[in-house]
Design a protein around this motif. Sequence first.
Motif: not given
Length: 414
Positions: A227, A264, A268
Amino acid sequence: MEEHERRPGKNVADPSEGSGERLLGLLLDRAHEMPPQLIAPIIAEEVAGIGGREVSILLQDYGRELLVPLPGLRLLVGEPQEITDSPAGTAFLRATPVEVRQADGVRMYLPLLDGSDEVGVLALTLDAVDDDDRRLLRRLASLVADILVTKHAYTDRFFQARRREPMSVAAEMQWTLLPPLTMSVPQVAVGGAVDPSYDIAGDSFDYALNDNLLHAAVIDAMGHALDAATMATVAIGAYRHARRAGIGLAEMYLYMDQAIAEQFGADHFVTAQMMELDITTGLFQWVNAGHPVPLLIREKQVVRQLEGPITLPVGLGGACPSISHLQLQRGDRVLCYTDGVIEERDANGQPFGEEKLIGCVNRLEHGEGGMRAEALRLSQALKQERGGSTSDDATVFLIEWCGNPADHPAALQE
């Protein structure tokens, strides 16, 4: 060299400028369409043409501790060489040839330079060495470096040779994303290091020298593993796109912020430091998006932290940031780092912290080798200070303004 002075074992009648140019041209012509696996035997064959033997091509491993031999037909594949304690390592760090006298001749170690970055080291043995040989071998090493860089783009063999342990997918992405770890011209030098080398995920840096303006950025994407690597890839991609489109520092933040938020979501983010340095005047400018504050190093000592307005991390929708300015002096260095450097905990469970970072920088021993050696020494010293391990991404990035030699082409104004 006169006819009667030719040494036994040399296949070339005269190692003069003319024959040397023919040898280099032949290598270039043959390598142009040669598949990567045949590059090694061609290089070994050309070295044999000037009386050389025991040819090795040594590449820096991803951990930046060893020079590891590239396997290949007709190449000597010996043991890895320590960068900090070997003739090959000396040639690599100082970017200069090293000669070692042996019972059977002279062992030569020649840096493989790709511009100011270094691919590795070419090692070979000759019965004896004269100035003609030295000149020819320097040029041969430059050509070999160019060939390796070109072939590296479409083979995995060089990547595989440099690995000393398994690498995560996230680290694979980050190493592909990174520019050369070092770059230097007479006016400016940069050098970076990332840890843990085989498991780095969210940290990255980037730079470009466009005419008289050095652009640079250091980022740290939240999270871990794939990620974080994915977010870092988008952040660096957006940074490069904005930079190449001529977008200024403040607007660059907004562009990157939008890219992260759209891809995102609002939960984030990426901390980032975007910088510009006019390499002719020393004017340094930066925008800080929630990132640790850089350090100004003058005469090998940290003299201050580069405090200034800080906006929200990229992706959280902060206001258009203010741009900070600093006039550098000749020889000044700016050290950027990610929070993994100062948040690592020691054996007593205490954070490493900014004070210990500054102390480590101030105690650092300085030697020859320029920015490549300095970045390596700093990274290794910090790792030792933090107990020899890194549990989180930890990146350092140095910029040094060397001044403006008036007779260098980069100083010329339109």
